[in-house]
Enzyme design. Structure first.
Site, PDB file in Angstrom:
ATOM      1  CG  HIS A   1      -2.006  -1.112   1.034  1.00 58.12           C
ATOM      2  ND1 HIS A   1      -2.194  -2.117   1.961  1.00 58.12           N
ATOM      3  CD2 HIS A   1      -2.871  -1.376   0.017  1.00 58.12           C
ATOM      4  CE1 HIS A   1      -3.147  -2.929   1.521  1.00 58.12           C
ATOM      5  NE2 HIS A   1      -3.563  -2.515   0.355  1.00 58.12           N
TER       6      HIS A   1
ATOM      7  CG  ASP B   1      -5.384  -2.099  -4.397  1.00 53.75           C
ATOM      8  OD1 ASP B   1      -5.835  -1.808  -3.254  1.00 53.75           O
ATOM      9  OD2 ASP B   1      -4.735  -3.126  -4.635  1.00 53.75           O
ATOM     10  CB  SER B   2      -7.341  -4.845  -9.999  1.00 57.65           C
ATOM     11  OG  SER B   2      -6.107  -5.287 -10.537  1.00 57.65           O
TER      12      SER B   2
ATOM     13  CD  GLU C   1     -14.109  -3.761  -4.074  1.00 62.81           C
ATOM     14  OE1 GLU C   1     -12.878  -3.548  -3.973  1.00 62.81           O
ATOM     15  OE2 GLU C   1     -14.603  -4.770  -4.598  1.00 62.81           O
TER      16      GLU C   1
END
Ligand code: SAM
Length: 286
Positions: free
Chosen positions: A62, A155-156, A106
């Site tokens: 992250h 961020d998959s 998301e």
């Protein structure tokens, strides 16, 4: 009786963590969601049995996917996160007062709900007033966007299942279109050590360089991911990730990190020869 979580990194290699307790198991319309508790890695999230993050090493991923672009772009105000339902990228982004708007797309609301309940050290910033969450497919959302964002963080999950569309030429072209003229896109770029991961990485790289004039790959060490050597893509319409990184300005922000620093930032873009070769093979084929 011992209970172990295992993930096949190849047909011949397994990564296993001894589990003390399973805290959650559920199925959304998109994927199976599990949370485990372990001595070595703390709590960890898996989706369809694949490792997503652990409390022990999530900070590496992250911090590297967030602070690298934030140390390059001179003025990020509007950010789009695609995926990121665990909240780890969001936790790093809110450390910047200069950011005015964060849109997080998301596909699976259950991931956010479960991470809020069982991973509070990661999913800790969903109440930030700059945040808007969209529960939809990032591939569809991005089609509606033009010239809107300074930074897009993809961020998959991996390039199969619900995340498959986020590794397509169409998606990267839409991301380029959604960025402002000096925008940056970073993405989780798989790995290069095992054959199948290397093929997925090359495929993504080929599609990205067709949409961005500047496209580089950088690395980090994430023990719980296949081979531990993980890659990220840095793509930009204007900025070079090393030449345009402003170390003095970033360090003056006083942002506390456990992994990222501006020296490591430079080093992360210097890759092993075997990875450079994989990338050159793709770049020369264009
Ligand atoms: N850091 C992890 C990794 O590198 O594997 C992934 C972080 S996060 C858990 C990945 C998120 O992407 C998941 O919550 C998943 O539901 C979401 N996702 C997958 N496909 C998506 C899509 N097409 N649109 C939006 N979100 C998607």
């Amino acid at each position: 009786m011992e209970f172990w979580y295992s993930e096949n990194h190849t047909d011949n290699v397994k990564f296993s963590i001894r589990v003390d307790k399973q805290l959650f198991s559920g199925k959304s319309e998109f994927q199976r969601i599990d949370i485990f508790e372990s001595e070595e890695y703390g709590r960890f999230l898996t989706l369809d049995g694949y490792m997503m993050l652990t409390e022990k090493d999530e900070f590496v991923y992250h911090e590297m996917i967030t602070h690298v672009p934030m140390a390059v772009h001179p003025c990020v105000k509007d950010v789009l996160v695609i995926g990121g339902g665990d909240g780890g990228v969001l936790r790093e982004l809110v450390k910047y007062d200069t950011i005015e708007r964060i849109d997080l797309v998301e596909i699976d609301k259950m991931v956010i709900d479960v991470c809020k309940e069982y991973l509070p050290s990661v999913a800790c910033c969903f109440d930030d007033e700059r945040l808007t969450v969209y529960y939809e497919d990032g591939l569809k959302y991005i089609r509606r966007c033009a010239n809107m964002y300074d930074l897009i963080i993809v961020d998959s999950t991996d390039p199969f299942g619900p995340g498959e569309g986020l590794f397509t030429r169409e998606f990267y072209g839409s991301c380029s279109n959604a960025l402002r003229e000096d925008g940056i896109m970073v993405n989780q770029h798989e790995s290069a050590f095992y054959k199948n991961d290397a093929i997925a990485m090359q495929r993504a790289h080929k599609r990205i360089i067709e949409s961005f004039p500047i496209s580089r790959v950088y690395q980090a060490h994430i023990p719980s991911y296949p081979s531990g050597l993980w890659l990220f893509g840095f793509s930009s319409l204007k900025y070079h990730p090393v030449r345009d990184m402003n170390a003095k300005k970033w360090n003056s922000l006083g942002i506390k990190t456990k992994y990222y620093n501006t020296n490591l930032h430079r080093g992360a873009f210097y890759l092993p020869n075997y990875i450079e070769e994989l990338l050159e093979n793709v770049e020369q084929a264009i």
